[in-house]
Design a protein around this motif. Structure first.
Motif, PDB file in Angstrom:
ATOM      1  N   GLU A  87       0.811  -1.214   0.000  1.00 21.16           N
ATOM      2  CA  GLU A  87       0.000   0.000   0.000  1.00 21.16           C
ATOM      3  C   GLU A  87       0.845   1.265   0.000  1.00 21.16           C
ATOM      4  O   GLU A  87       0.310   2.371  -0.094  1.00 21.16           O
ATOM      5  N   ASP A  88       2.149   1.144   0.126  1.00 20.55           N
ATOM      6  CA  ASP A  88       3.040   2.310   0.125  1.00 20.55           C
ATOM      7  C   ASP A  88       3.100   2.897  -1.277  1.00 20.55           C
ATOM      8  O   ASP A  88       3.311   2.183  -2.264  1.00 20.55           O
ATOM      9  N   SER A  89       2.923   4.220  -1.370  1.00 20.14           N
ATOM     10  CA  SER A  89       2.927   4.866  -2.687  1.00 20.14           C
ATOM     11  C   SER A  89       4.316   4.905  -3.305  1.00 20.14           C
ATOM     12  O   SER A  89       4.466   4.969  -4.525  1.00 20.14           O
ATOM     13  N   LYS A  90       5.348   4.876  -2.480  1.00 25.11           N
ATOM     14  CA  LYS A  90       6.716   4.932  -2.988  1.00 25.11           C
ATOM     15  C   LYS A  90       7.166   3.526  -3.380  1.00 25.11           C
ATOM     16  O   LYS A  90       7.060   2.579  -2.602  1.00 25.11           O
ATOM     17  N   LEU A  91       7.682   3.410  -4.598  1.00 29.66           N
ATOM     18  CA  LEU A  91       8.102   2.109  -5.124  1.00 29.66           C
ATOM     19  C   LEU A  91       9.555   1.843  -4.776  1.00 29.66           C
ATOM     20  O   LEU A  91      10.424   2.689  -4.995  1.00 29.66           O
ATOM     21  N   ASP A  92       9.822   0.681  -4.258  1.00 33.40           N
ATOM     22  CA  ASP A  92      11.177   0.270  -3.927  1.00 33.40           C
ATOM     23  C   ASP A  92      11.961   0.033  -5.225  1.00 33.40           C
ATOM     24  O   ASP A  92      11.537  -0.767  -6.078  1.00 33.40           O
ATOM     25  N   PRO A  93      13.118   0.706  -5.404  1.00 34.69           N
ATOM     26  CA  PRO A  93      13.888   0.502  -6.646  1.00 34.69           C
ATOM     27  C   PRO A  93      14.311  -0.956  -6.858  1.00 34.69           C
ATOM     28  O   PRO A  93      14.429  -1.406  -8.004  1.00 34.69           O
ATOM     29  N   LYS A  94      14.540  -1.685  -5.779  1.00 33.60           N
ATOM     30  CA  LYS A  94      14.930  -3.097  -5.924  1.00 33.60           C
ATOM     31  C   LYS A  94      13.793  -3.913  -6.543  1.00 33.60           C
ATOM     32  O   LYS A  94      14.025  -4.778  -7.387  1.00 33.60           O
ATOM     33  N   ILE A  95      12.556  -3.620  -6.106  1.00 31.14           N
ATOM     34  CA  ILE A  95      11.411  -4.321  -6.679  1.00 31.14           C
ATOM     35  C   ILE A  95      11.275  -3.998  -8.165  1.00 31.14           C
ATOM     36  O   ILE A  95      11.025  -4.877  -9.000  1.00 31.14           O
ATOM     37  N   GLN A  96      11.485  -2.726  -8.501  1.00 28.56           N
ATOM     38  CA  GLN A  96      11.397  -2.324  -9.903  1.00 28.56           C
ATOM     39  C   GLN A  96      12.488  -2.995 -10.741  1.00 28.56           C
ATOM     40  O   GLN A  96      12.234  -3.419 -11.877  1.00 28.56           O
ATOM     41  N   ALA A  97      13.677  -3.099 -10.176  1.00 23.36           N
ATOM     42  CA  ALA A  97      14.773  -3.747 -10.903  1.00 23.36           C
ATOM     43  C   ALA A  97      14.476  -5.234 -11.109  1.00 23.36           C
ATOM     44  O   ALA A  97      14.741  -5.798 -12.186  1.00 23.36           O
TER      45      ALA A  97
END
Length: 696
Positions: free
Chosen positions: A656-666
């Motif tokens: 539910e956090d609006s900020k996306l974790d860069p590791k998840i995106q990678a």
């Protein structure tokens, strides 16, 4: 300036005082993956023994098949440069091997050994993988010639450095090494995979070798799997004008397979048999997939291994047809093995055929009694297969050249037919017998001679086997068939002479036609003559007797399908075509889908275990999660929505956090790239933030 700082990117190596090892460790021998308990088991010892026998027969057949073409090639290599004059062209042999022959590379290795041993030549075998460029190709050729000479000189000559591996050095070395000889050896270059070579490399290499051929007697041998047109499509005229091409044709793959089946697998040499479905599966893979004879042999070997692995009782098929050896093998069976024999489908008809109730009880309850009876039952199955193969070849000799070939003309076609059904009850068989009955005396007698030669071949084979102390079969049925067919042949020959004289007399129409007869009167007399019942000639009766004898006394009696075979016939036949298909027929699309949809199937790890194939858990690999999510989408997939769904699965705590974790995106980006590499998706030109789904 720091030694590791450079304008361009690079990797900097620091030896730290390390020195090169003076000697290499000797490679360890490959150890057997099977433990001692497996290799000493009864089934494995018999499997290994039978496969060794089959492998020996295959090697002998392969050697005899290649003997003629080998002799021709040796004569070609030995005859080059006999005039001691260079004619301006390179002597070149094109060996047409056909696609997927048995051990394609080993054929050329054997050829190279024969050229070394039987001609005055130095030989180097050059594969396309060793020749990415002309420079490397020449280095490989020069190194091969020098190393071969070093081996023959017991390592006395000096090893050349890599910068010395060129044709100028080879010319100097060659003349210095053989200056005392009146005739110098040929330099034979063998290229087993001609089609795989780069055309530019081939063209330049041939032109360079030709420029040195006046001083170095090069001989080229091309291994071509397709057709001779490949040479002309790869090499332009200015290159082909520099070679003198001689063509040598080896047997096509289908001919090679038929020889292997006729002389090894479908003979008494091989007590192990394939059912109709299993045999057709291997033949269909050969005919419709790869034309690989080696693949067919490996498939047969796999079926053999699966058959023996079922249990010790299935190893009894390879025990020699000798009562003493059979008794020794039966004594090694455990109580569980004996009970497994009672569970065979063919065991029930045996029990039902017994009239003595006590004998039925002994068969079903007493292991010792069944052990005493097993050798006789196994010998009966051995003799069944002996007469089956003999009758099969007799039928082939009878029908192989009939018009339209109703039953086929190859032994493999008849085998698949006869082992599955009662061939005498089929319409194709009846059509064949009708065609045989319409033949002339000469044609029928010729076929009878071929049939008698088959019987004689099996009788002589059995006599030779008895002399060598090998398996012996009952030949009394064959001797009886031989005597009966010889009598029928003599009757047909005698009746045929009478039939010819009768026909000659019937052709005289003087008794019907007269000079003063009118058209109506002639018509009436011809109609009356046609209505009169025609008497069967003695020749027709003899031919019908022959057809009846072959049908009832030979083919119906000995060409019985598996369902009508003797007891314990399952021990000699492998019927599990589904297992073999699953293991030897590749299904990459299904395998990839299974691996991505349910990784636990292959990884066998607890973290990937799923209750349902459609469920998603965070512990799955990222690629698997992305794949399962993409299955839920349509043709166009929004990358942002896909990323959010991926994030929800792999990172439930911060979903539910609006900020996306860069590791998840990678991780997501990497999974998408892998799916694109596997061919499941592609980028869309219409919408930059979408990808297009390519499968299902």
């Amino acid at each position: 300036m720091d030694p590791t700082i450079s304008v361009s990117k690079g990797i900097f190596v620091f030896k730290n005082g390390a020195t090169k090892a003076k000697s290499r460790r000797k490679p360890q021998k490959c150890q057997n993956l099977l433990d001692k308990a497996t290799t000493s088991a009864f089934w494995y010892r018999n499997y290994n023994k039978l496969w060794s026998q089959i492998r020996n027969h295959l090697d002998k057949l392969q050697t005899s098949s290649y003997e003629k073409i080998m002799d021709n090639l040796l004569g070609f290599v030995g005859g080059c440069y006999q005039s001691f004059e260079y004619s301006g062209v390179l002597p070149t042999a094109a060996l047409l091997t056909g696609i997927n022959q048995i051990d394609h590379l080993s054929q050329f290795e054997t050829l190279a050994d024969n050229i070394r041993n039987n001609t005055f030549s130095l030989v180097v075998l050059v594969q396309s993988r060793d020749c990415p460029s002309v420079k490397v190709a020449i280095e490989t050729i020069v190194s091969g010639f020098v190393e071969e000479q070093r081996a023959s000189d017991d390592g006395e000559s000096k090893r050349l450095k890599r910068n010395q591996l060129n044709l100028r050095v080879l010319r100097s070395w060659y003349h210095e090494k053989h200056q005392h000889l009146d005739r110098k050896p040929n330099l034979c270059v063998i290229m087993p995979d001609f089609e795989v070579f780069s055309p530019d490399v081939l063209q330049d290499l041939i032109l360079i070798l030709n420029s040195y051929a006046e001083d170095l007697p090069f001989v080229l041998i091309f291994g071509i799997a397709t057709s001779i047109g490949t040479v002309h499509s790869v090499l332009p005229y200015h290159v082909t004008s520099k070679i003198k091409l001689s063509i040598f044709q080896s047997e096509p793959s289908i001919v090679n397979l038929n020889k292997i089946l006729d002389n090894v697998f479908l003979t008494p040499y091989c007590p192990f048999h394939l059912s109709g479905n299993m045999f057709e599966l291997l033949v269909d893979i050969f005919l419709f997939y790869d034309f690989s004879v080696k693949g067919f042999i490996e498939g047969f070997k796999y079926a053999l291994m699966e058959h023996y692995f079922q249990g010790a009782i299935y190893a009894l098929c390879s025990v020699a047809n000798d009562r003493e050896e059979l008794e020794e093998a039966v004594e090694q069976l455990s109580a569980v093995d004996v009970e497994s024999i009672r569970q065979l489908l063919s065991f029930r008809p045996l029990i039902e055929s017994l009239d003595n109730p006590q004998e039925v009880v002994d068969f079903l309850t007493k292991d010792d009694y069944l052990r005493r009876m097993l050798p006789s039952m196994l010998i009966e199955v051995h003799n069944f297969w002996f007469t089956f193969h003999c009758s099969l070849e007799m039928l082939q000799a009878l029908v192989q050249d009939l018009p339209k070939n109703p039953l086929g003309k190859q032994l493999r076609e008849l085998y698949a037919y006869c082992i599955s059904t009662d061939v005498t009850q089929t319409s194709d068989y009846k059509e064949c017998m009708q065609l045989v009955a319409f033949m002339s005396k000469e044609e029928i007698l010729s076929k009878l001679m071929n049939v008698l030669e088959v019987i004689l071949k099996y009788t002589e084979w059995n006599d030779e086997a008895s002399i060598r102390g090998e398996t012996i079969f009952e030949v009394e049925p064959l001797e009886q068939m031989n005597n009966d067919l010889e009598n029928l042949a003599s009757q047909i020959a005698q009746a045929g002479m009478e039939f010819i004289s009768e026909n000659a007399s019937e052709m005289n129409l003087g008794s019907i036609v007269s000079p003063n007869m009118g058209r109506q009167e002639l018509k009436q007399k011809l109609l009356c003559a046609a209505r009169q019942p025609k008497m069967e000639s003695a020749f027709t009766k003899c031919v019908q007797s022959l057809v009846s004898y072959l049908t009832n006394n030979v083919f119906r009696k000995y060409l019985r399908p598996l369902s009508c075979g003797p007891p314990l016939i399952e021990l000699f036949v492998f019927n599990d075509a589904a297992t073999v298909r699953r293991h030897i027929v590749g299904v990459p699309r299904a395998a990839v889908h299974t691996a991505l949809n349910n990784p636990h199937y292959y990884l066998q790890c607890e973290c990937c275990e799923l209750d349902d194939d459609r469920s998603l858990v965070p512990t799955l690999p990222d690629l698997s999660v992305a794949y399962k999510l993409h299955l839920e989408c349509g043709r166009m997939i929004n990358l942002f929505d896909w990323l959010q769904a991926f994030r929800t699965v792999v990172d439930e705590s911060n979903a539910e956090d609006s900020k996306l974790d860069p590791k998840i995106q990678a991780r997501f980006t990497r999974a998408v790239a892998e799916l694109q590499f596997l061919g499941f998706i592609k980028t869309s030109k219409k919408k930059t933030d979408h990808v297009t789904r390519l499968t299902w």
